[in-house]
Scaffold this motif. Structure first.
Motif, short mmCIF file in Angstrom:
data_model
loop_
_atom_site.label_atom_id
_atom_site.label_comp_id
_atom_site.label_asym_id
_atom_site.label_seq_id
_atom_site.Cartn_x
_atom_site.Cartn_y
_atom_site.Cartn_z
N LEU A 161 0.73 -1.21 0.02
CA LEU A 161 -0.08 0.14 -0.23
C LEU A 161 0.69 1.46 0.09
N GLY A 162 1.63 1.41 0.96
CA GLY A 162 3.06 2.20 0.79
C GLY A 162 3.28 2.26 -0.80
N LEU A 163 3.75 1.63 -1.49
CA LEU A 163 3.56 1.69 -2.93
C LEU A 163 3.31 2.43 -3.91
N ILE A 164 1.42 1.90 -3.16
CA ILE A 164 0.50 2.01 -4.19
C ILE A 164 0.74 3.95 -3.83
N GLU A 165 0.17 4.28 -2.55
CA GLU A 165 0.38 5.33 -2.63
C GLU A 165 0.77 6.21 -2.71
N THR A 166 2.47 5.99 -2.75
CA THR A 166 3.55 6.48 -3.64
C THR A 166 3.57 6.83 -4.85
N SER A 167 2.78 5.73 -5.88
CA SER A 167 2.21 5.86 -6.91
C SER A 167 1.22 6.98 -7.51
N ASN A 168 0.38 7.02 -6.66
CA ASN A 168 -0.46 7.60 -6.57
C ASN A 168 0.40 9.43 -6.22
N LEU A 279 4.99 23.47 -9.51
CA LEU A 279 4.34 23.00 -8.74
C LEU A 279 4.18 21.41 -7.60
N ALA A 280 5.01 20.64 -8.45
CA ALA A 280 5.71 19.82 -8.11
C ALA A 280 7.09 19.20 -6.94
N ILE A 281 7.17 20.65 -6.59
CA ILE A 281 7.93 20.32 -5.15
C ILE A 281 7.35 19.99 -4.31
N PRO A 282 6.17 20.61 -3.92
CA PRO A 282 5.43 20.01 -2.65
C PRO A 282 4.63 18.93 -2.97
N LEU A 283 4.31 18.15 -3.90
CA LEU A 283 4.27 17.15 -3.99
C LEU A 283 5.02 16.36 -4.40
N GLY A 284 6.03 16.78 -4.95
CA GLY A 284 7.54 15.22 -4.28
C GLY A 284 7.99 15.53 -3.05
N GLY A 285 7.95 16.34 -1.58
CA GLY A 285 7.49 16.59 -0.76
C GLY A 285 6.56 15.02 -0.25
N LEU A 286 5.40 15.38 -0.80
CA LEU A 286 4.67 14.36 -0.21
C LEU A 286 4.82 12.97 -0.49
N ILE A 288 7.59 11.34 -1.08
CA ILE A 288 8.68 10.74 -0.59
C ILE A 288 8.65 10.45 0.89
N ALA A 289 7.37 11.18 1.37
CA ALA A 289 6.78 11.17 2.56
C ALA A 289 6.19 9.56 2.91
N SER A 290 4.92 9.51 1.50
CA SER A 290 4.62 8.43 1.29
C SER A 290 5.25 6.96 1.69
N TYR A 291 6.16 6.88 0.37
CA TYR A 291 6.91 6.10 -0.02
C TYR A 291 8.16 5.65 1.61
N ILE A 292 8.13 6.61 2.69
CA ILE A 292 8.58 6.16 3.13
C ILE A 292 7.88 5.40 4.47
N GLY A 339 3.23 19.50 2.17
CA GLY A 339 3.19 18.11 1.66
C GLY A 339 3.46 16.99 1.82
N ILE A 340 4.41 17.00 2.85
CA ILE A 340 5.31 15.49 3.45
C ILE A 340 4.14 15.09 4.92
N GLY A 341 3.91 16.17 5.47
CA GLY A 341 2.70 15.92 7.09
C GLY A 341 1.76 15.01 5.63
N ILE A 342 0.69 15.65 4.41
CA ILE A 342 0.09 14.78 4.05
C ILE A 342 0.28 13.90 3.52
N GLY A 343 1.48 13.52 3.72
CA GLY A 343 2.17 12.29 2.97
C GLY A 343 2.44 10.97 3.97
N VAL A 344 2.68 11.94 4.71
CA VAL A 344 3.19 11.03 6.42
C VAL A 344 1.94 10.46 6.48
N GLY A 345 0.57 11.42 6.17
CA GLY A 345 -0.50 10.24 6.76
C GLY A 345 -1.45 9.39 6.28
N LEU A 346 -1.37 9.82 4.64
CA LEU A 346 -1.96 8.97 3.85
C LEU A 346 -1.62 7.33 3.67
#
Length: 422
Positions: A161-168, A279-286, A288-292, A339-346
């Motif tokens: 699921l981490g990989l799926i959310e990272t793909s998202n 626009l991709a900068i905050p989404l990039g943080g999201l 990477i945070a999702s993957y980790i 973006g990092i904060g949201i990426g950690v939660g999803l």
């Protein structure tokens, strides 16, 4: 005779080892193929965000009308996701996913044709986007229970699921860049890319994803409804909390993206690929945070809770701080932190749903959760358009206040400590 038996035993062991080696590889390819679905669905929606100002100019619509191009997609998804989830529990995940991808492709073609050939294409574009939303309803949300079906342990599920959310989220990173690049040729070209992406995803699903051979016989409808009621009765408190948190996180994300896209173009005159890259900068943080996070959480629900809480606290702090300055570097930095904060939660929210619900109801419950997320996606752009017009000075405090509600819901309602103590 004993020698022959030993040889046969060695061959059997080799065969067993070979099978065990091949199976994970096959599953890896399957998970990567499944990951193409959230990537495609995200590209099909988020790719249009940097294009909205260009649409406003080319077809003579207001910012609120342009935001509806995102919203109508999400509204139809909200309506059809629970239906798709129910069908996937009863007829199989792939039998829902593949036709849904085809419907999304047709919707993309309709919108593209309208933008290319019509003088006043707005309403036909919305019809195409509505079809895309119906297709999205039966594609991405069904991925979550499909992954739950394919793996036996919570650790494998949460990692996948981490990989799926990272793909998202990778889709969200690529979307503004690709959308801005394609729109640099003609503003309607991004619509034409959607059928191509859907076709690739369909082929991957057909040839590389093998669902479990033995599917449990679906329950009679009445018993199924009773089980869903019991599921919400027994798990209601934390389930409702996860739904609320999902709505808020996606609302804040898409509201912020709409604001940033509009501000970069209209205040700083940043357009095309440069705007897409910013626009991709905050989404990039999201991303990477999702993957980790997906790699880190494994089966640890207590860790999931506190990572979600910590991610939302970071989101609150960064969103509220945005009210102090509109300097571009300052904005991008704080949007990155949010973006990092949201990426950690999803990924944590995904794992709570898939590991906490029985297989027979998992498709329906995870689909309801996906509907909740789409409510946030649908509401974010138009609400932000209204706030930018009527409440510009307080909009970040409003977003911060909503994020505080998500943090409180995480802290009070999600209690994995008590579940594990039972």
């Amino acid at each position: 005779m004993e020698h022959v038996e030993n040889i046969q035993s060695i061959k059997a062991n080799k065969k067993s080892k070979s099978t065990s080696k091949n199976k994970p590889n096959n599953q890896k390819w399957a998970v990567l193929s499944i990951s193409s679905i959230p990537l495609v669905m995200t590209l099909g929606n988020s790719m249009l965000i940097p294009v909205l100002p260009a649409m406003e100019k080319n077809i003579g619509i207001s910012p609120f009308q342009s935001s509806m191009i995102i919203t109508v997609y999400s509204i139809l998804a909200i309506i059809f996701i629970p239906i798709a989830g129910f069908l996937s529990d009863h007829i199989g995940r792939k039998k829902v996913i593949i036709p849904s991808l085809a419907i999304a492709a047709i919707g993309g073609l309709i919108s593209a044709w309208a933008g290319w050939k019509m003088d006043n294409p707005y309403w036909i574009i919305l019809i195409g986007r509505a079809l895309q939303g119906i297709g999205a309803a039966g594609a991405f949300p069904i991925v979550l229970p499909l992954v739950g079906d394919m793996f036996k342990t919570d650790e494998e599920v949460s990692s996948s699921l981490g990989l799926i959310e990272t793909s998202n989220t990778l889709g969200k990173v690529l979307s503004p860049i690709l959308g801005a690049f394609l729109a640099g040729f003609f503003w309607f070209i991004p619509f034409f890319s959607i059928p191509i992406f859907c076709l690739i995803s369909i082929l991957l699903m057909v040839f590389l994803v093998k669902t479990p051979n033995k599917r449990e016989k679906p329950l009679p409808f009445k018993q199924f409804i009773d089980n869903i009621k019991d599921t919400f009765k027994n798990n209601g408190k934390w389930l409702y909390a996860v739904f609320i948190i999902g709505i808020i996180l996606m609302f804040v994300l898409f509201a912020v993206l709409f604001y940033l896209s509009d501000t970069l173009e209209k205040v700083y005159d940043v357009k095309d690929v440069k705007k897409g890259l910013l626009l991709a900068i905050p989404l990039g943080g999201l991303c990477i945070a999702s993957y980790i996070t997906g790699k880190l959480i494994k089966e640890n629900k207590v860790l999931m809770k506190w990572l979600t809480f910590g991610g939302i606290v970071l989101l609150v702090a960064s969103i509220v701080t945005l009210s102090f300055s509109k300097a571009m570097g300052f904005m991008i930095t704080l949007f990155l932190l949010s973006g990092i904060g949201i990426g950690v939660g999803l990924p944590c929210l995904d794992a709570f749903i898939t590991s906490g619900i029985e297989k027979q109801e998992r498709g329906t419950v995870s689909s309801i959760y996906s509907s909740m997320r789409f409510i946030g996606v649908a509401a974010g752009p138009p609400v932000m358009a209204i706030m930018m017009k009527h409440a510009e000075n307080s909009l970040f405090y409003i977003l911060g206040g909503l994020s505080v509600i998500a943090a409180i819901a995480t802290f009070i309602a999600i209690k994995p400590e008590t579940e594990e103590a039972k």
